[in-house]
Design a protein around this motif. Structure first.
Motif, short mmCIF file in Angstrom:
data_model
loop_
_atom_site.label_atom_id
_atom_site.label_comp_id
_atom_site.label_asym_id
_atom_site.label_seq_id
_atom_site.Cartn_x
_atom_site.Cartn_y
_atom_site.Cartn_z
N TYR A 194 0.89 -1.30 0.03
CA TYR A 194 -0.06 0.01 0.07
C TYR A 194 0.82 1.24 -0.13
N GLY A 195 2.04 1.27 -0.09
CA GLY A 195 2.87 2.32 0.07
C GLY A 195 3.29 2.90 1.14
N ASN A 196 3.03 1.88 2.40
CA ASN A 196 3.38 2.45 3.64
C ASN A 196 4.76 1.91 4.13
N PRO A 197 5.74 2.75 4.59
CA PRO A 197 7.07 2.24 5.09
C PRO A 197 6.87 1.06 6.23
N VAL A 198 7.65 0.12 6.03
CA VAL A 198 7.62 -1.05 6.84
C VAL A 198 8.69 -0.69 8.07
N ASN A 199 8.44 -1.20 9.11
CA ASN A 199 9.18 -1.00 10.34
C ASN A 199 10.56 -1.30 10.34
N CYS B 39 -0.55 -2.78 -9.99
CA CYS B 39 0.58 -2.57 -8.68
C CYS B 39 0.85 -1.21 -8.70
N ASN B 40 0.28 -0.21 -8.06
CA ASN B 40 0.90 1.11 -7.91
C ASN B 40 0.74 1.70 -6.55
N PRO B 41 1.48 1.26 -5.74
CA PRO B 41 1.78 1.68 -4.46
C PRO B 41 1.83 3.01 -3.94
N PHE B 42 2.29 3.75 -4.88
CA PHE B 42 2.81 5.26 -4.69
C PHE B 42 1.92 6.07 -5.69
N ILE B 43 2.08 7.24 -5.41
CA ILE B 43 1.22 8.50 -6.41
C ILE B 43 1.93 8.54 -7.60
N SER B 44 3.29 8.25 -7.60
CA SER B 44 4.19 8.02 -8.83
C SER B 44 4.84 6.85 -8.83
N THR B 45 4.50 5.75 -9.60
CA THR B 45 5.09 4.66 -9.29
C THR B 45 5.70 4.09 -10.53
#
Length: 231
Positions: free
Chosen positions: A47-52, A90-96
């Motif tokens: 989803y484009g969220n940084p993982v820990n 698959c486009n996790p980011f606004i600009s992928t």
């Protein structure tokens, strides 16, 4: 070096500009990675969220989290990023920027002398149904009875990938559970052609799409084991 295609060159330029400016760029992969993530990249989920953790995930963890679903939504934390994927969606980011490896095999079976148009339509339906990039396919596979099948040879030429075939005995030895067909077994000697041939061609890879049949053509999709290598 990883034998991948790049899609969305506009986004790729934005990624390069962000890295040169010292900004963080997202990185998501449907595949496991070897080596340290290059400086400036931040590992993210689908989803484009940084993982820990910045540690490379194991193959099992990577496959479990993505399972080749190819899903993704816009990211609120990182504007641009790179997605290593075989899915057009698959486009996790606004600009992928999509980086697409050649790691899929299209298994095919067909009625004798099936017209090239029908073969091409069946292959296109695989892409439409799954959302796979055509460029992610590295080969077409079938039984050796089909090695002179003009329709499949035409598709091989059109997609610019090899067409490989295997004997009845080779296909019988492929381990796994496959969708059986008494009719196919009567004609070819094996209970399934498209799944078995694709698995064999991919080095006992993973079935992403099981046998689908329509209008005298059967198809299956298998992904071979593949991983990114960072130096």
């Amino acid at each position: 070096k990883n034998n991948c295609n790049i899609f969305n060159m506009k986004a790729a330029k934005e990624v390069s500009a962000a890295l040169l400016a010292g900004k963080k760029v997202g990185f998501y992969s449907e595949f496991p990675t070897d080596g340290e993530l290059p400086e400036g990249l931040v590992r993210c989920d689908e989803y484009g969220n940084p993982v820990n953790s910045t540690d490379d995930r194991s193959e099992e963890e990577t496959q479990k989290s993505s399972d080749f679903n190819g899903t993704g939504t816009d990211c609120t934390n990182i504007d641009c990023g790179v997605a290593v994927t075989v899915h057009t969606s698959c486009n996790p980011f606004i600009s992928t920027t999509q980086v697409v490896p050649k790691c899929l095999t299209l298994g095919m079976g067909c009625r004798k002398d099936k017209d090239a148009r029908g073969i091409a339509e069946a292959a296109q339906k695989v892409l439409d149904r799954s959302g796979f990039h055509k460029e992610a396919f590295e080969q077409i596979a079938s039984i050796d009875l089909k090695k002179e099948e003009k329709g499949i040879l035409s598709l091989s030429q059109d997609w610019q990938i090899p067409f490989v075939t295997y004997t009845e005995e080779e296909l019988k030895q492929v381990p796994g559970e496959f969708t059986p067909s008494p009719f196919v077994k009567k004609i070819t000697g094996v209970d399934n052609v498209c799944e078995r041939s694709a698995v064999l061609a991919s080095g006992n890879g993973r079935l992403l799409q099981r046998k689908t049949g329509e209008n005298g053509v059967t198809t299956a999709v298998v992904a071979r084991e593949w991983r990114i290598h960072f130096e």
